[in-house]
Design an enzyme around this catalytic site. Structure first.
Site, mmCIF file in Angstrom:
data_model
loop_
_atom_site.group_PDB
_atom_site.id
_atom_site.type_symbol
_atom_site.label_atom_id
_atom_site.label_comp_id
_atom_site.label_asym_id
_atom_site.label_seq_id
_atom_site.Cartn_x
_atom_site.Cartn_y
_atom_site.Cartn_z
ATOM 1 N N HIS A 29 0.952 -0.812 -0.288
ATOM 2 C CA HIS A 29 -0.035 0.270 0.050
ATOM 3 C C HIS A 29 0.741 1.500 -0.066
ATOM 4 O O HIS A 29 1.476 1.579 0.904
ATOM 5 C CB HIS A 29 -0.494 0.526 1.412
ATOM 6 C CG HIS A 29 -1.724 1.052 1.492
ATOM 7 N ND1 HIS A 29 -2.093 2.362 2.055
ATOM 8 C CD2 HIS A 29 -3.177 1.376 0.318
ATOM 9 C CE1 HIS A 29 -2.663 2.510 2.037
ATOM 10 N NE2 HIS A 29 -3.351 2.479 1.106
ATOM 11 N N HIS A 71 -1.190 10.166 -3.268
ATOM 12 C CA HIS A 71 -2.414 9.956 -2.429
ATOM 13 C C HIS A 71 -3.302 11.121 -2.861
ATOM 14 O O HIS A 71 -4.419 10.299 -3.339
ATOM 15 C CB HIS A 71 -2.365 10.048 -1.616
ATOM 16 C CG HIS A 71 -3.447 8.898 -0.738
ATOM 17 N ND1 HIS A 71 -3.962 9.972 0.224
ATOM 18 C CD2 HIS A 71 -3.896 7.806 -0.940
ATOM 19 C CE1 HIS A 71 -5.488 9.331 0.340
ATOM 20 N NE2 HIS A 71 -5.288 8.060 -0.215
HETATM 21 O O1 G3P Z 1 -6.851 1.509 -2.781
HETATM 22 C C1 G3P Z 1 -7.270 0.950 -2.695
HETATM 23 C C2 G3P Z 1 -6.445 2.259 -1.037
HETATM 24 O O2 G3P Z 1 -5.734 2.287 -1.007
HETATM 25 C C3 G3P Z 1 -7.591 3.191 -0.753
HETATM 26 O O3 G3P Z 1 -7.426 3.548 -0.126
HETATM 27 O O4 G3P Z 1 -6.789 6.394 0.610
HETATM 28 O O5 G3P Z 1 -4.808 4.364 1.076
HETATM 29 O O6 G3P Z 1 -6.127 4.871 -1.170
HETATM 30 P P1 G3P Z 1 -6.382 5.375 -0.012
HETATM 31 CA CA CA Z 2 -5.178 3.526 -2.611
#
Ligand code: G3P
Ligand code: CA
Length: 323
Positions: A29, A71
């Site tokens: 992530h 992000h």
């Molecule tokens: O893309 C999956 C997850 O990462 C969504 O949340 O806010 O971390 O992009 P975010």
């Molecule tokens: Ca994401």
């Protein structure tokens, strides 16, 4: 048995198999963002070394249409933009990536937004372009003999369209230029987005051959998507759902209901990927991931700590096989 994200005989889409076969995928992530500032080449490289199956760049565009990994649409929380470009704010006081040329974005230095994580301000941590991320992954795959994939999220396509930029078309063109739209590509790719209109457009108008993932959060506005009819609609254009973990573990949520949601997705050939697992925010990080994989049967987990996620899943596999 859990549905798998690849291959996709249903639409004969991506038929390449993943190196991990039918195991639960670990998606890094924002890179190995529990260790190094998110969305940096260093963080992606660390995630690759930690044997993540996919690396996740969130993508936004520069003013001149270059996809870069951030992000947020704004730069204030994850870079030193305030210091370098003190006057480049919009009315809300924030600096938007789309107001900066790629050359300007290259001057920025990335920072970890979460308190308590990586605390140094290093000059070497820049804002990478999608092209650079592809190049890094491709080269690390070549050197290690692995086939780690990319799992880009298209951030706010409607915002980009309102600014006169076509995020979907630009990302797809970059992937085509890199030779990543074929089943035997050296870097497998799946695309994710919260916006169903963007995913439908990718599939139906732009002819995107890649697996598409409908992201679903736990807001009331998206609740209809996890109903049987909502899943039917998603299955018409996507191959997986990427859901907020609270949809499976939220207050009052019983294990039986969570299991049913995953089963209903699988019945429609939709794989289920869950976000986000953060070892520094869970009391039992390994146990939590094992529960999602073993009890709910999810097919992939997004984690800021790919190494720990991988360890937890390997331990679970060992329990299952008696190894
Ligand atoms: O893309 C999956 C997850 O990462 C969504 O949340 O806010 O971390 O992009 P975010
Ligand atoms: Ca994401």
């Amino acid at each position: 048995m859990a549905a798998t994200i690849l291959p996709f005989p249903r639409r004969n889409r991506m038929t390449a198999s993943l190196p991990t076969g039918h195991e639960t995928l670990v998606i890094a992530h924002r890179g190995a963002s529990g260790y190094l500032p998110e969305h940096t080449l260093a963080g992606y490289a660390m995630a690759h070394a930690q044997e993540a199956d996919f690396l996740e760049p969130d993508l936004v565009l520069s003013r001149d249409g270059v996809p870069v990994a951030r992000h947020d649409l704004t730069l204030d929380e994850t870079t030193d933009a305030r210091r370098r470009f003190p006057l480049r704010t919009r009315r809300d006081g924030k600096r938007y990536a789309i107001d900066f040329s790629h050359a300007e974005l290259r001057q920025l230095r990335a920072r970890a937004p979460q308190p308590g994580r990586f605390g140094l301000d290093l000059d070497g941590l820049s804002v990478p372009s999608f092209k650079e991320i592809i190049g890094l992954t491709r080269e690390l795959n070549r050197l290690t003999g692995r086939r780690v994939g990319l799992y880009p999220e298209l951030k706010a396509p409607a915002f980009h369209a309102a600014q006169g930029q076509d995020l979907e078309r630009i990302v797809l063109a970059r992937l085509a230029a890199e030779g990543l739209l074929t089943a035997d590509a050296d870097v497998p790719v799946m695309l994710q987005c919260f916006d169903p209109a963007a995913l439908r457009r990718l599939r139906l108008d732009l002819g995107c051959p890649l697996p598409l993932v409908q992201l679903i959060d736990d807001s009331p506005a998206m609740a209809h998507m996890v109903s049987p009819s909502g899943l039917d609609r998603i299955a018409a254009y996507a191959d997986a759902i990427g859901i907020c973990r609270h949809l499976l573990e939220g207050p009052g949520r019983r294990a039986r209901e969570a299991h049913k949601l995953v089963a209903e997705a699988h019945a429609r050939h939709l794989a289920v990927h869950v976000w986000t697992f953060r070892a520094d925010q869970d009391t039992d990080p390994a146990g939590t991931i094992q529960r999602f994989a073993a009890l709910h049967g999810v097919d992939g987990v997004f984690s800021d700590h790919p190494d720990l996620a991988k360890q937890a899943l390997r331990a679970l596999q060992g329990l299952r096989t008696g190894a």
